[in-house]
Motif scaffolding. Structure first.
Motif, PDB file in Angstrom:
ATOM      1  N   PRO A  96      10.524  59.387  66.057  1.00 30.22           N
ATOM      2  CA  PRO A  96      11.376  60.547  66.315  1.00 30.22           C
ATOM      3  C   PRO A  96      10.619  61.595  67.141  1.00 30.22           C
ATOM      4  N   THR A  97      11.374  62.330  67.944  1.00 29.54           N
ATOM      5  CA  THR A  97      10.790  63.427  68.724  1.00 29.54           C
ATOM      6  C   THR A  97      11.496  64.722  68.365  1.00 29.54           C
ATOM      7  N   SER A  98      10.918  65.816  68.791  1.00 23.24           N
ATOM      8  CA  SER A  98      11.535  67.126  68.518  1.00 23.24           C
ATOM      9  C   SER A  98      12.856  67.284  69.266  1.00 23.24           C
ATOM     10  N   ALA A  99      13.077  66.477  70.303  1.00 25.83           N
ATOM     11  CA  ALA A  99      14.327  66.545  71.072  1.00 25.83           C
ATOM     12  C   ALA A  99      15.458  65.746  70.423  1.00 25.83           C
ATOM     13  N   ASP A 100      15.140  64.938  69.432  1.00 24.63           N
ATOM     14  CA  ASP A 100      16.161  64.096  68.781  1.00 24.63           C
ATOM     15  C   ASP A 100      17.046  64.932  67.863  1.00 24.63           C
ATOM     16  N   ASP A 101      18.349  64.602  67.864  1.00 21.40           N
ATOM     17  CA  ASP A 101      19.220  65.226  66.880  1.00 21.40           C
ATOM     18  C   ASP A 101      18.975  64.537  65.530  1.00 21.40           C
ATOM     19  N   VAL A 102      19.579  65.037  64.484  1.00 20.30           N
ATOM     20  CA  VAL A 102      19.342  64.532  63.127  1.00 20.30           C
ATOM     21  C   VAL A 102      19.663  63.041  63.024  1.00 20.30           C
ATOM     22  N   LYS A 103      20.780  62.633  63.616  1.00 27.19           N
ATOM     23  CA  LYS A 103      21.201  61.234  63.534  1.00 27.19           C
ATOM     24  C   LYS A 103      20.208  60.305  64.230  1.00 27.19           C
ATOM     25  N   ARG A 104      19.797  60.659  65.462  1.00 30.92           N
ATOM     26  CA  ARG A 104      18.853  59.807  66.201  1.00 30.92           C
ATOM     27  C   ARG A 104      17.504  59.737  65.475  1.00 30.92           C
ATOM     28  N   ALA A 105      17.008  60.867  64.993  1.00 34.82           N
ATOM     29  CA  ALA A 105      15.733  60.885  64.260  1.00 34.82           C
ATOM     30  C   ALA A 105      15.823  59.996  63.022  1.00 34.82           C
ATOM     31  N   ASN A 106      16.937  60.087  62.301  1.00 35.81           N
ATOM     32  CA  ASN A 106      17.122  59.262  61.111  1.00 35.81           C
ATOM     33  C   ASN A 106      17.161  57.780  61.469  1.00 35.81           C
ATOM     34  N   ASN A 107      17.886  57.422  62.533  1.00 36.38           N
ATOM     35  CA  ASN A 107      17.966  56.017  62.946  1.00 36.38           C
ATOM     36  C   ASN A 107      16.604  55.471  63.322  1.00 36.38           C
ATOM     37  N   ARG A 108      15.803  56.272  64.001  1.00 32.45           N
ATOM     38  CA  ARG A 108      14.458  55.820  64.385  1.00 32.45           C
ATOM     39  C   ARG A 108      13.571  55.636  63.158  1.00 32.45           C
ATOM     40  N   LYS A 109      13.629  56.555  62.223  1.00 33.08           N
ATOM     41  CA  LYS A 109      12.831  56.415  60.996  1.00 33.08           C
ATOM     42  C   LYS A 109      13.323  55.244  60.161  1.00 33.08           C
ATOM     43  N   ALA A 110      14.639  55.048  60.091  1.00 34.23           N
ATOM     44  CA  ALA A 110      15.199  53.936  59.315  1.00 34.23           C
ATOM     45  C   ALA A 110      14.758  52.589  59.889  1.00 34.23           C
ATOM     46  N   ALA A 111      14.683  52.470  61.214  1.00 44.04           N
ATOM     47  CA  ALA A 111      14.245  51.223  61.847  1.00 44.04           C
ATOM     48  C   ALA A 111      12.797  50.909  61.481  1.00 44.04           C
ATOM     49  N   ILE A 112      11.950  51.924  61.494  1.00 44.11           N
ATOM     50  CA  ILE A 112      10.541  51.721  61.144  1.00 44.11           C
ATOM     51  C   ILE A 112      10.410  51.402  59.658  1.00 44.11           C
ATOM     52  N   LEU A 113      11.168  52.100  58.815  1.00 42.45           N
ATOM     53  CA  LEU A 113      11.138  51.838  57.373  1.00 42.45           C
ATOM     54  C   LEU A 113      11.565  50.399  57.071  1.00 42.45           C
ATOM     55  N   SER A 114      12.602  49.926  57.731  1.00 42.86           N
ATOM     56  CA  SER A 114      13.073  48.552  57.542  1.00 42.86           C
ATOM     57  C   SER A 114      11.983  47.547  57.908  1.00 42.86           C
ATOM     58  N   PHE A 115      11.295  47.790  59.027  1.00 40.95           N
ATOM     59  CA  PHE A 115      10.173  46.937  59.445  1.00 40.95           C
ATOM     60  C   PHE A 115       9.069  46.932  58.390  1.00 40.95           C
ATOM     61  N   LEU A 116       8.665  48.116  57.941  1.00 51.01           N
ATOM     62  CA  LEU A 116       7.578  48.218  56.957  1.00 51.01           C
ATOM     63  C   LEU A 116       7.930  47.473  55.666  1.00 51.01           C
ATOM     64  N   LYS A 117       9.149  47.655  55.179  1.00 51.77           N
ATOM     65  CA  LYS A 117       9.569  46.985  53.942  1.00 51.77           C
ATOM     66  C   LYS A 117       9.626  45.474  54.116  1.00 51.77           C
ATOM     67  N   ALA A 118      10.122  45.005  55.272  1.00 51.29           N
ATOM     68  CA  ALA A 118      10.244  43.563  55.503  1.00 51.29           C
ATOM     69  C   ALA A 118       8.888  42.874  55.482  1.00 51.29           C
ATOM     70  N   PHE A 119       7.848  43.594  55.899  1.00 48.96           N
ATOM     71  CA  PHE A 119       6.507  43.009  55.946  1.00 48.96           C
ATOM     72  C   PHE A 119       5.644  43.423  54.750  1.00 48.96           C
ATOM     73  N   GLY A 120       6.229  44.121  53.789  1.00 45.16           N
ATOM     74  CA  GLY A 120       5.492  44.524  52.596  1.00 45.16           C
ATOM     75  C   GLY A 120       4.393  45.530  52.891  1.00 45.16           C
ATOM     76  N   LEU A 121       4.611  46.392  53.884  1.00 44.65           N
ATOM     77  CA  LEU A 121       3.610  47.376  54.299  1.00 44.65           C
ATOM     78  C   LEU A 121       3.889  48.720  53.644  1.00 44.65           C
ATOM     79  N   SER A 122       2.873  49.556  53.602  1.00 45.31           N
ATOM     80  CA  SER A 122       2.985  50.865  52.969  1.00 45.31           C
ATOM     81  C   SER A 122       4.050  51.729  53.642  1.00 45.31           C
ATOM     82  N   THR A 123       4.857  52.374  52.812  1.00 49.19           N
ATOM     83  CA  THR A 123       5.867  53.307  53.307  1.00 49.19           C
ATOM     84  C   THR A 123       5.480  54.741  52.942  1.00 49.19           C
ATOM     85  N   SER A 124       4.179  54.999  52.845  1.00 47.95           N
ATOM     86  CA  SER A 124       3.687  56.323  52.450  1.00 47.95           C
ATOM     87  C   SER A 124       3.911  57.383  53.516  1.00 47.95           C
ATOM     88  N   GLY A 125       4.282  56.961  54.727  1.00 49.35           N
ATOM     89  CA  GLY A 125       4.497  57.912  55.813  1.00 49.35           C
ATOM     90  C   GLY A 125       3.418  57.839  56.873  1.00 49.35           C
TER      91      GLY A 125
END
Length: 129
Positions: free
Chosen positions: A63-92
């Motif tokens: 996410p960037t500071s130029a992203d609206d709430v929806k775009r920022a959420n979609n970008r974070k959700a995509a990364i979270l999905s990747f991390l969970k699928a590979f059993g990686l830390s979701t600590s941030g």
């Protein structure tokens, strides 16, 4: 000095039919886009048990500071999905050096690329059961 080599078994890597596959992370890096200046996580994946398959490059924008709430959420959700699928830390904390060698599952799709021919792309990461 010379070296004898048999080229009879050389093959051109191919894409796979659409479906669910187990993947291994071969490389992971944080990079910056030359076009937008935005940062992203770039991973190179191989399909386990498919030695003739092309490797898959997958990009996940941060996410960037130029992203609206929806775009920022979609970008974070995509990364979270990747991390969970590979059993990686979701600590941030995104730690790409620690991701290499991890395995996970994804649904792949196949698409034509004008420069590279048929390629697989990640349609969706699948959470471990």
């Amino acid at each position: 000095m010379s070296f004898q080599m048999n080229f009879d078994d050389v093959y051109e890597p191919t894409s796979l039919k659409e479906g669910e596959y187990q993947l291994r992370i071969l490389d992971a890096k944080i990079k910056s886009s030359q076009k937008t200046g935005g940062d992203y996580l770039n991973v190179r994946l191989e399909v386990i048990g498919e030695p003739t398959a092309k490797d898959i490059n997958h990009v996940m924008m941060f996410p960037t500071s130029a992203d609206d709430v929806k775009r920022a959420n979609n970008r974070k959700a995509a990364i979270l999905s990747f991390l969970k699928a590979f059993g990686l830390s979701t600590s941030g904390s995104i730690e790409p050096d620690e991701y290499v060698g991890s395995t996970g599952w994804a649904i792949l799709t196949e698409e034509a690329d004008p420069e590279y021919g048929m390629q697989n792309r990640v349609r969706k990461f699948v959470q471990p059961k």
